[in-house]
Design a protein around this motif. Structure first.
Motif, PDB file in Angstrom:
ATOM      1  N   LEU A   1       0.237  13.651 -17.657  1.00 51.45           N
ATOM      2  CA  LEU A   1      -0.356  14.985 -17.641  1.00 51.45           C
ATOM      3  C   LEU A   1       0.342  15.908 -16.646  1.00 51.45           C
ATOM      4  O   LEU A   1      -0.256  16.868 -16.165  1.00 51.45           O
ATOM      5  CB  LEU A   1      -1.850  14.887 -17.299  1.00 51.45           C
ATOM      6  CG  LEU A   1      -2.677  14.003 -18.235  1.00 51.45           C
ATOM      7  CD1 LEU A   1      -4.101  13.881 -17.720  1.00 51.45           C
ATOM      8  CD2 LEU A   1      -2.655  14.545 -19.640  1.00 51.45           C
ATOM      9  N   ARG A   2       1.597  15.662 -16.388  1.00 52.74           N
ATOM     10  CA  ARG A   2       2.366  16.463 -15.431  1.00 52.74           C
ATOM     11  C   ARG A   2       2.312  17.935 -15.842  1.00 52.74           C
ATOM     12  O   ARG A   2       2.481  18.273 -17.007  1.00 52.74           O
ATOM     13  CB  ARG A   2       3.807  15.977 -15.416  1.00 52.74           C
ATOM     14  CG  ARG A   2       4.670  16.643 -14.384  1.00 52.74           C
ATOM     15  CD  ARG A   2       6.116  16.189 -14.491  1.00 52.74           C
ATOM     16  NE  ARG A   2       6.254  14.879 -15.085  1.00 52.74           N
ATOM     17  CZ  ARG A   2       6.832  13.839 -14.486  1.00 52.74           C
ATOM     18  NH1 ARG A   2       7.321  13.963 -13.292  1.00 52.74           N
ATOM     19  NH2 ARG A   2       6.923  12.681 -15.104  1.00 52.74           N
ATOM     20  N   THR A   3       2.108  18.791 -14.881  1.00 46.73           N
ATOM     21  CA  THR A   3       2.011  20.219 -15.174  1.00 46.73           C
ATOM     22  C   THR A   3       3.171  21.013 -14.603  1.00 46.73           C
ATOM     23  O   THR A   3       3.154  22.226 -14.617  1.00 46.73           O
ATOM     24  CB  THR A   3       0.694  20.796 -14.612  1.00 46.73           C
ATOM     25  OG1 THR A   3       0.652  20.545 -13.210  1.00 46.73           O
ATOM     26  CG2 THR A   3      -0.500  20.176 -15.292  1.00 46.73           C
ATOM     27  N   GLY A   4       4.160  20.352 -14.109  1.00 53.60           N
ATOM     28  CA  GLY A   4       5.312  21.044 -13.532  1.00 53.60           C
ATOM     29  C   GLY A   4       6.242  20.040 -12.906  1.00 53.60           C
ATOM     30  O   GLY A   4       6.317  18.894 -13.324  1.00 53.60           O
ATOM     31  N   SER A   5       6.916  20.463 -11.869  1.00 53.75           N
ATOM     32  CA  SER A   5       7.891  19.586 -11.230  1.00 53.75           C
ATOM     33  C   SER A   5       7.253  18.661 -10.204  1.00 53.75           C
ATOM     34  O   SER A   5       7.937  17.853  -9.594  1.00 53.75           O
ATOM     35  CB  SER A   5       8.973  20.424 -10.553  1.00 53.75           C
ATOM     36  OG  SER A   5       8.376  21.242  -9.557  1.00 53.75           O
ATOM     37  N   GLY A   6       5.954  18.773 -10.021  1.00 51.33           N
ATOM     38  CA  GLY A   6       5.256  17.920  -9.056  1.00 51.33           C
ATOM     39  C   GLY A   6       5.159  16.494  -9.541  1.00 51.33           C
ATOM     40  O   GLY A   6       5.705  16.122 -10.581  1.00 51.33           O
ATOM     41  N   ARG A   7       4.461  15.694  -8.772  1.00 59.14           N
ATOM     42  CA  ARG A   7       4.315  14.290  -9.155  1.00 59.14           C
ATOM     43  C   ARG A   7       3.543  14.157 -10.459  1.00 59.14           C
ATOM     44  O   ARG A   7       2.758  15.029 -10.829  1.00 59.14           O
ATOM     45  CB  ARG A   7       3.638  13.506  -8.047  1.00 59.14           C
ATOM     46  CG  ARG A   7       2.213  13.905  -7.821  1.00 59.14           C
ATOM     47  CD  ARG A   7       1.625  13.132  -6.672  1.00 59.14           C
ATOM     48  NE  ARG A   7       0.195  13.442  -6.631  1.00 59.14           N
ATOM     49  CZ  ARG A   7      -0.692  12.708  -6.059  1.00 59.14           C
ATOM     50  NH1 ARG A   7      -0.327  11.602  -5.460  1.00 59.14           N
ATOM     51  NH2 ARG A   7      -1.947  13.055  -6.065  1.00 59.14           N
ATOM     52  N   SER A   8       3.778  13.059 -11.137  1.00 58.97           N
ATOM     53  CA  SER A   8       3.129  12.868 -12.431  1.00 58.97           C
ATOM     54  C   SER A   8       1.656  12.495 -12.231  1.00 58.97           C
ATOM     55  O   SER A   8       1.263  11.983 -11.183  1.00 58.97           O
ATOM     56  CB  SER A   8       3.845  11.800 -13.236  1.00 58.97           C
ATOM     57  OG  SER A   8       3.716  10.549 -12.616  1.00 58.97           O
ATOM     58  N   ARG A   9       0.880  12.789 -13.224  1.00 58.85           N
ATOM     59  CA  ARG A   9      -0.546  12.441 -13.232  1.00 58.85           C
ATOM     60  C   ARG A   9      -0.769  11.651 -14.513  1.00 58.85           C
ATOM     61  O   ARG A   9      -1.002  12.228 -15.555  1.00 58.85           O
ATOM     62  CB  ARG A   9      -1.405  13.690 -13.200  1.00 58.85           C
ATOM     63  CG  ARG A   9      -1.185  14.534 -11.946  1.00 58.85           C
ATOM     64  CD  ARG A   9      -2.021  15.783 -11.981  1.00 58.85           C
ATOM     65  NE  ARG A   9      -3.432  15.501 -12.112  1.00 58.85           N
ATOM     66  CZ  ARG A   9      -4.276  15.378 -11.096  1.00 58.85           C
ATOM     67  NH1 ARG A   9      -3.829  15.504  -9.883  1.00 58.85           N
ATOM     68  NH2 ARG A   9      -5.542  15.123 -11.300  1.00 58.85           N
TER      69      ARG A   9
END
Length: 68
Positions: free
Chosen positions: A36-44
């Motif tokens: 559920l990654r929403t950008g360049s941040g860590r994955s969810r």
């Protein structure tokens, strides 16, 4: 109906294992995930409930037979 998605801590609690063990199952391809990654941040990541049920079923062993 959308698939029910479970968090890693929820899956770990259901299996009575540490979160790191869940991540090892994921890395080995034994547990499916939805990212559920929403950008360049860590994955969810989340595990579909059906995938967890399939994982548990695939690991079930038959009870031992009694010898007489």
């Amino acid at each position: 109906m959308p698939a029910r998605l479970l968090s890693i801590p929820t899956v770990a609690a259901a299996l009575d294992v540490d979160r790191r063990t869940v991540y090892r199952f994921i890395a080995a391809g034994e547990l499916p995930v939805v990212d559920l990654r929403t950008g360049s941040g860590r994955s969810r990541v989340r595990v579909p409930a059906a995938g967890l049920e399939e994982f548990i079923s695939s690991r079930a062993v038959a009870p031992p037979t009694l010898r007489r």
